[in-house]
Design a protein around this motif. Structure first.
Motif: not given
Length: 451
Positions: A202-205, A284-290, A292-295, A300-301
């Protein structure tokens, strides 16, 4: 993990552009007698005892599910003296492990043929005190601890976490789908992250942050590693003396992002190198509803992290982005931006040079190079033929000066563009320049999907 292989033509192109590239090294009584001078009186002669110091070899402690002296990694670590080795046989261990600050130079080593054979599982994991485990392995203040050949996955916080330390080794590790970071070093001096993989964070590797200021800096190194399907491949808030080299960052929201923020001590992010890496397809658009990774909320903000970008220099000083292969990032290949609300986060004396950009791979970035022109002493030169520079209101030669005359002036057009971009979330994708990618072995692009 496979080593990165470059086509011969591309390797030749990099060498032709960059010339020789220097990389930071990974490593690193005599007894006296007295006689009486008076007649018959003799003083007692004394000899100092010479005691031989016993050299005791640090004990190795063996862990396995059944039939070993220890059935849990934490029990073996608790019994370990400084410099000991905890050896773990293949299996899945549902626990979190804490290394105390007295256990310097402890080694924790998986005995499998690859990291995936020794797994620390976060789902349902407990600490020794019975509370839920937040991290796979947490090194709390011990110096020189080594972790090798282990996987840590599904922890509420981090896979492998070291803090307040002098030196560490994270080698041949895999971190997957931990909530925050994969391999995480905080407030440490020196250290190595090598031959490791991080995905699904959700942040970085990989993260090296809040590096203390040092008169004689001890270098930190990330090399021969791989980050994919993370919000960020590498992040380092107020990181210093870091070299990121010969690694692969792809299918993240953004690839490599050193940054300066008020949330941590010792600003700014200072004296780093990003060199000889593959940085591509970070769409990678992690904002999308599908997804698997939530930021994490920090991503965000009011302003969101930029997606579709290979390298982000955010408020950095003396960073050298050199001889990387950067392609297929749908917004920008390499971007440079300051934080106008926080003076230490003003870009200064950064160099972007000798990079091979999208056209050389028939896999364009949206635009290869972007800046809003703020800061001082920043320069761009000798990037590959056909490299594109995002136009602002100033002539290109002024907005992207060469390194022999790096005079910077803020560009109102660019400032407005980045402000608009960073206030969007999922909608950042709307301005991407999308196209199919030439195939790469064992790689599949995400290209805006939620992963």
């Amino acid at each position: 993990m496979k080593r990165i292989a470059l086509p011969a033509a591309l390797a030749a192109a990099v060498m032709a552009l960059a010339g020789p590239v220097a990389f930071a090294s990974a490593e690193g009584p005599a007894a006296s007698s007295a006689a009486a001078k008076k007649k018959t009186t003799k003083k007692k002669t004394t000899k100092k005892k010479t005691t031989k110091k016993k050299t005791t070899k640090a004990k190795a402690l063996l862990v396995c599910r059944r039939g070993c002296p220890y059935s849990s990694i934490q029990k073996a670590v608790d019994a370990a003296k400084p410099g000991a080795t905890v050896r773990i046989k293949p299996g899945t261990y549902t626990e979190g492990v804490t290394v105390k600050d007295t256990q310097d130079k402890l080694k924790i080593v998986g005995l499998g043929t690859k990291p995936e054979e020794v797994v620390l599982e976060g789902k349902g994991a407990k600490r020794a005190d019975g509370n839920p485990a937040q991290n796979g392995i947490f090194v709390d203040g011990a110096d020189g601890v080594e972790m090798r050949n282990i996987t840590a996955q599904n922890f509420p916080a981090n896979g492998f976490f070291v803090r307040n330390c002098d030196d560490y080794v994270m080698d041949h590790l895999v971190a997957g789908f931990n909530r925050a970071y994969g391999l995480y070093a905080f407030n440490c001096i020196g250290g190595r992250m090598t031959y490791s993989v991080g995905y699904g964070h959700g942040d970085s590797a990989f993260y090296i942050g809040q590096t203390p200021v040092q008169e004689k800096p001890k270098q930190s190194l990330i090399s021969h590693s791989e980050a994919y399907e993370n919000v960020l491949g590498y992040s380092g808030t107020n990181s210093k003396y870091v070299t990121i080299q010969q690694s692969e960052f792809y299918n993240n929201g953004a690839g490599v992002a050193p940054n300066t923020l008020q949330s941590e001590k010792f600003p700014p992010a200072l004296d780093g190198k990003v060199t000889d890496n593959l940085i591509y397809w970070n769409n990678f658009n992690y904002f999308k509803a599908d997804s698997k990774v939530k930021a994490l909320p920090a991503a965000t903000g009011g302003f969101n992290y930029p997606m579709g970008v290979g390298v982000v220099l955010f408020g950095t000083t003396n960073w050298d982005v050199r001889a990387n292969l950067v392609f297929g990032n749908f917004k920008w290949g390499i971007m440079s931006v300051s934080d106008p609300t926080y003076e230490p986060a003003t870009n200064k004396n950064n160099k972007v040079r000798y990079n091979v950009m999208g056209a050389a791979f028939d896999d364009a970035n949206g635009t290869d190079i972007w800046t809003e022109g703020t800061g001082s002493g920043n320069c761009w030169e000798n990037n590959s033929a056909g490299a594109t520079y995002d136009p602002g209101s100033q002539p290109e030669a002024l907005l992207y000066p060469k390194c022999n005359n790096p005079v910077n002036n803020g560009d109102v057009v660019q400032i407005a563009e980045v402000a608009e971009y960073l206030t969007q979330s999922e909608g950042q994708e709307n301005s991407w320049k999308k196209h199919p990618h030439p195939p790469r072995p064992d790689r599949k692009p995400i290209d805006g999907q939620g992963g």
